[in-house]
Design an enzyme around this catalytic site. Structure first.
Site, PDB file in Angstrom:
ATOM      1  CD  GLU A 115      36.917  37.899  21.095  1.00 32.23           C
ATOM      2  OE1 GLU A 115      36.516  38.814  21.736  1.00 32.23           O
ATOM      3  OE2 GLU A 115      36.275  37.127  20.210  1.00 32.23           O
TER       4      GLU A 115
ATOM      5  CG  ASP B  79      37.266  40.515  18.770  1.00 29.79           C
ATOM      6  OD1 ASP B  79      38.531  41.085  19.117  1.00 29.79           O
ATOM      7  OD2 ASP B  79      37.004  39.588  17.829  1.00 29.79           O
TER       8      ASP B  79
ATOM      9  CE1 TYR C  64      40.470  36.505  13.636  1.00 25.83           C
ATOM     10  CE2 TYR C  64      38.455  37.635  13.028  1.00 25.83           C
ATOM     11  CZ  TYR C  64      39.115  36.695  13.887  1.00 25.83           C
ATOM     12  OH  TYR C  64      38.381  36.314  14.789  1.00 25.83           O
TER      13      TYR C  64
END
EC number: 5.6.2.1
Length: 701
Positions: free
Chosen positions: A7, A106, A313
Site C-alpha cells: 500500500e 493493508d 505509524y
DNA sequence: GCAAGGTC
C-alpha cells in the site's frame, strides 16, 4: 519474477527486508522505488503504491453544474481514473516482466480495494497475470507475521473489494448529486458552493444541534454563599446547600453566619488515578487538540515525524502494545531526549515493565509510540510539541498511578452548615512525566474536629446555570468515532472541510448561520443524509457484500432508489429549502447596527469593482458605509467595539484569523497604527457613499 | 468547483 504490491513505499521496503534471502537491490522506476531480492529461489520485486491510485468520477459530459440536472448523476456511469500517474506507470512497467503478482496491501476493506485496483493496472500491461494472483494477508508489519503470510498465500477477495467499491459509488453518487442540487437550488456557484456528504453532513448536524440546545437553553439564576475562614491561612468554605434557587434564602443563610465557624468533621480519602492507555489515532488527536494543535495539523505533523523515523505509524486503532515491541529498547532511545531522559532512565531500571492497555486491540499497527530520539533543535516548535506529547504519553503508559488525597471538611456557623474541600497529589506517578491537563493542588490547612475558626469574610455569589458547551475539535473527533462517522485517517480532513466550506469557525466549533441553515434544511428535507444512520446501514451492507450474501450492484442500486426518492422530495420543496439556506447566508452578512441610524450594516458588493464593503440596510436614506478587508472570510461577531461602537468581525484567511472592528477611524486602531507607517491609499470610513449608482446588493444570497 | 477513502 514475482511482483509484490503493497500500500505504501515504507511497507514495500520492509517486506523486502523481511523476505530477502540475500541482498536487496534498490531500484527506481522514475521516482517510484522498488526492491529486488530472492525468496524461495524466485526473484521478487517489491513496490509500494500511494494508497488509492485510482479515483472515481463522472464522465466529462457531466461536468457542467448549471447545464446538467443533478438527477442525471444518480444513474450516470462512474469511471475510475488514475490519480497517481507515476505509480501507475511503475506498476505497468514492472507487471510486464512479472509472471506472478502478490497483493500485499493493508489487510482491510480499503486495502483489498486498493490492491484490486492495482491489479487492474497490472492486467492492462500484462493480461497473462490474470491467472497468477495471490494475496498476502498480514496484520502486523513484523518479520514473523510477514513471512507467515507469504508462506500461506491466499486468494484476493473480490467480495471484500466490492464492498469498498460500493462505498465509493454511494459516496460519490449521493455526495455529487446532493452537493450540486443544494448549490443550484441556492444559486451558490463557483467557490461558494455548498457541500453535502455521508460523513460531513451528519457531523455538521451534530454541531448545529448542540448550538440549538445552547440557544434553547434558558439560564437560571442561582446563588451561592461563601465564607473566608482563618486557620492560620485563609481558605474558602461554601454553604453546604450548594446552589440556592431563591435569593432570599441565600441571603438569610448569609445573614445567619456568625463570627466563628466550628469544624464538625474532617475526612480524608485517598484515591488513585490510573495512567493513560497507549495512543490510538483518535486518543492522540484528542490529546493534541487539548494542547492547542488542531487534528488536521496534528495529523500532518505526525505524518512528518513518522516519515523521519521519530514516531510509529500514526493511523491506528490499537491501544495495546504488541508482544513484539521492545519497550526497553524504546526507553533506551528516550534516555537521550531533552526533558525526559532521566525519567526514561529510571523506568529502565525497573525489573518489570507493565504498560497500561486500552480496550481496543488490533494487530495491524502498534499504538503510536516514539521510534527514535529527537533533538529539540532538529524539530520545529510545533513538531517538538507533538513529538514530546507522544514521548510523554509512552512514558506515562509505563508509569505508576498518581495518588491523590482528598480532604473534605464539614463546618457549622450560626446554625448554617458549611463545607470545604481540597485535593493534593501525594504521589505523582505518571503525572510527573505527563502533566497535560493536571489541575493545581488545592490544599486545606490542617484542621481538627471541634476547632473554632474566625470567619474573615462572607459573601453572596450571583451565578447562573450554563448551557452545554460547544464541541472542541478533540471532542468532536471522539464523538465521530463513537458514532462510526469517518475513519481515523479521514476525520481531521472532514472537520477541516467544514471550516473550508464556511460552515463553522473557531475552536470550539461555532457553526455559521449558513452552516446552521444547511443543517436544518437537510434535516427537514433530506434526513437520510443528515444522520449517522446512513453510515451504520452502509457498514451492514458492506459486511453482506464481503460475505457474498448480496451483490455490490444490488446494494448500490438500492441506494440509488433511495436517493431518487430523496431527490424527488427535495425538488418538491425547493423554495422552502432555498429559503432556509438563504436566510442563513443573509444573517452571516449582517454585521451589526449602523452607528448612525441603528438599522443593520450588511456586507455588500460594489457591482462594478466587485469590492465588498459594509453598507446600511437603510440605504438610500442612510448612506453610511465602511470598507472591509478585501480578502478572507468575514464572520460577524455580533458585538460592538468598546472604543467606537462599530461592529466587530473576525477575518479568516491569511496566516491566522484576526478580530477587528470595521471602523478604520477607530481610536483603538489609530493607536495601534501610530507605531506603524500609514498605509497609503487605504480607504477610510465611515464615509458617505459616492458610488451609489454602481452599488448593488450582493447577489450571492 | 462535487464524496470519502487511502497516503504524502
Amino acid at each position: 519474477m514475482r511482483l509484490i504490491i503493497s500500500e505504501k513505499a515504507n511497507t514495500a521496503k520492509k517486506i523486502a527486508g523481511f523476505l530477502a534471502e540475500g541482498e536487496v537491490r534498490e531500484g527506481k522506476y522514475r521516482s517510484i522505488p522498488h526492491h529486488t531480492f530472492e525468496w524461495r529461489g524466485d526473484e521478487c520485486v517489491s513496490v509500494g503504491l500511494k494508497g488509492h491510485v485510482l479515483t472515481l468520477e463522472f464522465p466529462e459530459e457531466y461536468s457542467n453544474w448549471q447545464k446538467v440536472e443533478p438527477a442525471e448523476l444518480i444513474d450516470a456511469e462512474v469511471r475510475k481514473t488514475v490519480t497517481e500517474k507515476g505509480v501507475a506507470q511503475a506498476i505497468k512497467s514492472l507487471a510486464k516482466k512479472a509472471d506472478e503478482v502478490i497483493i500485499a496491501t493493508d489487510y482491510d476493506r480499503e486495502g483489498e480495494l486498493i490492491g484490486v485496483d492495482a491489479l487492474s493496472l497490472a492486467f492492462e500491461a500484462n493480461p497473462k497475470l490474470m491467472d497468477h494472483v495471490k494475496r498476502a494477508r498480514f496484520s502486523a508489519l513484523t518479520r514473523g507475521e510477514v513471512t507467515r503470510a507469504f508462506d500461506e498465500l491466499a486468494e484476493v477477495s473480490r467480495e471484500l473489494a466490492a464492498a469498498g467499491e460500493a462505498r465509493q459509488d454511494i459516496d460519490l453518487i449521493w455526495g455529487a448529486t446532493l452537493t450540486r442540487w443544494v448549490s443550484r437550488a441556492t444559486r451558490r456557484y463557483g467557490s461558494s458552493f455548498l457541500s453535502v456528504g455521508r460523513v460531513q453532513s451528519p457531523t455538521l448536524v451534530l454541531i448545529a444541534e448542540r448550538e440549538l440546545e445552547r440557544r434553547r437553553f434558558r439560564p437560571e439564576p442561582y446563588w451561592e454563599v461563601e465564607a473566608g475562614l482563618r486557620a492560620g491561612e485563609v481558605f474558602t468554605a461554601r454553604h453546604a446547600a450548594g446552589r440556592f434557587k431563591e435569593k432570599d434564602r441565600a441571603e438569610a443563610a448569609l445573614k445567619n453566619l456568625a463570627a466563628t465557624a466550628r469544624v464538625v468533621e474532617v475526612r480524608e480519602r485517598s484515591s488513585k488515578r490510573q495512567p493513560p492507555t497507549p495512543f490510538s489515532t483518535t486518543a492522540f488527536l484528542a490529546a493534541a487538540a487539548n494542547i492547542g494543535v488542531s487534528p488536521s495539523r496534528a495529523a500532518r505533523i505526525a505524518e512528518d515525524l513518522y516519515m523521519d523515523g521519530y514516531i510509529s505509524y500514526p493511523r491506528t486503532d490499537n491501544t495495546v502494545y504488541p508482544e513484539s515491541l521492545d519497550l526497553r529498547e524504546v526507553l533506551g532511545n528516550l534516555t537521550r531526549v531533552e526533558g525526559v531522559g532521566e525519567y526514561a532512565g529510571r523506568l529502565l531500571k525497573a525489573k518489570r515493565l507493565s504498560p497500561t492497555r486500552g480496550k481496543r486491540q488490533t494487530t495491524d499497527h502498534p499504538p503510536i509510540y516514539p521510534t527514535g530520539s529527537a533533538l529539540r533543535k532538529a524539530l520545529r516548535d510545533d513538531q517538538w510539541k507533538i513529538y514530546e506529547l507522544v514521548v510523554r504519553r509512552f512514558l506515562a503508559t509505563l508509569s505508576g498511578p498518581a495518588e491523590t488525597k482528598r480532604t473534605t471538611v464539614k463546618l457549622e456557623s450560626g446554625g448554617e452548615p458549611l463545607s470545604a474541600g481540597g485535593t493534593v497529589v501525594v504521589e505523582p506517578g505518571f503525572l510527573a512525566v505527563y502533566p497535560y491537563g493536571r489541575k493545581p493542588d488545592e490544599e486545606l490547612p490542617r484542621l481538627s474536629e471541634g476547632q473554632e475558626l474566625e470567619v474573615v469574610e462572607s459573601r453572596l455569589l450571583d451565578k447562573e446555570t450554563q448551557p452545554p458547551g460547544r464541541y472542541g475539535q478533540g471532542r468532536l473527533i471522539q464523538l465521530m468515532e463513537d458514532l462510526g462517522l469517518g475513519t481515523k485517517a479521514t476525520r481531521p480532513a472532514i472537520i477541516q472541510n467544514l471550516y473550508d466550506r464556511g460552515y463553522v469557525h473557531g475552536d470550539p466549533l461555532v457553526p455559521t448561520e449558513t452552516g446552521m441553515a444547511v443543517a436544518k434544511a437537510l434535516k427537514d428535507y433530506a434526513s437520510e443524509i443528515a444522520t449517522h444512520e446512513m453510515t451504520a446501514r452502509l457498514e451492514k451492507s458492506m459486511d453482506d457484500i464481503s460475505e457474498g450474501k448480496v451483490s455490490k450492484d444490488s446494494v448500490v442500486d438500492d441506494s440509488r432508489e433511495i436517493l431518487r426518492r430523496v431527490y424527488k422530495h427535495l425538488e418538491g420543496s425547493k423554495e422552502a429549502f432555498a429559503g432556509i439556506v438563504w436566510s442563513g447566508i443573509r444573517e452571516d452578512q449582517v454585521l451589526g447596527p449602523c452607528p448612525q441610524c441603528g438599522k443593520n450594516l450588511v456586507i455588500r458588493r460594489n457591482r462594478k469593482s466587485g469590492k465588498r464593503f459594509a453598507g446600511c440596510e437603510g440605504y438610500p436614506e442612510c448612506r453610511v458605509t465602511f470598507s472591509l478587508p478585501p480578502r478572507g472570510d468575514i464572520i460577524p461577531l455580533g458585538r460592538r467595539c468598546e472604543a467606537c461602537g462599530a461592529p466587530e468581525i473576525k477575518v479568516i484567511g491569511g496566516r491566522r484569523p484576526w478580530i477587528t472592528c470595521i471602523n478604520l477611524d477607530c481610536p483603538k486602531r489609530q493607536e495601534r497604527k501610530d507605531g506603524k507607517r500609514e498605509e497609503a491609499g487605504e480607504p477610510s470610513g465611515p464615509s458617505k457613499r459616492r458610488d451609489l449608482e454602481r452599488s448593488t446588493t450582493s447577489k450571492s444570497g
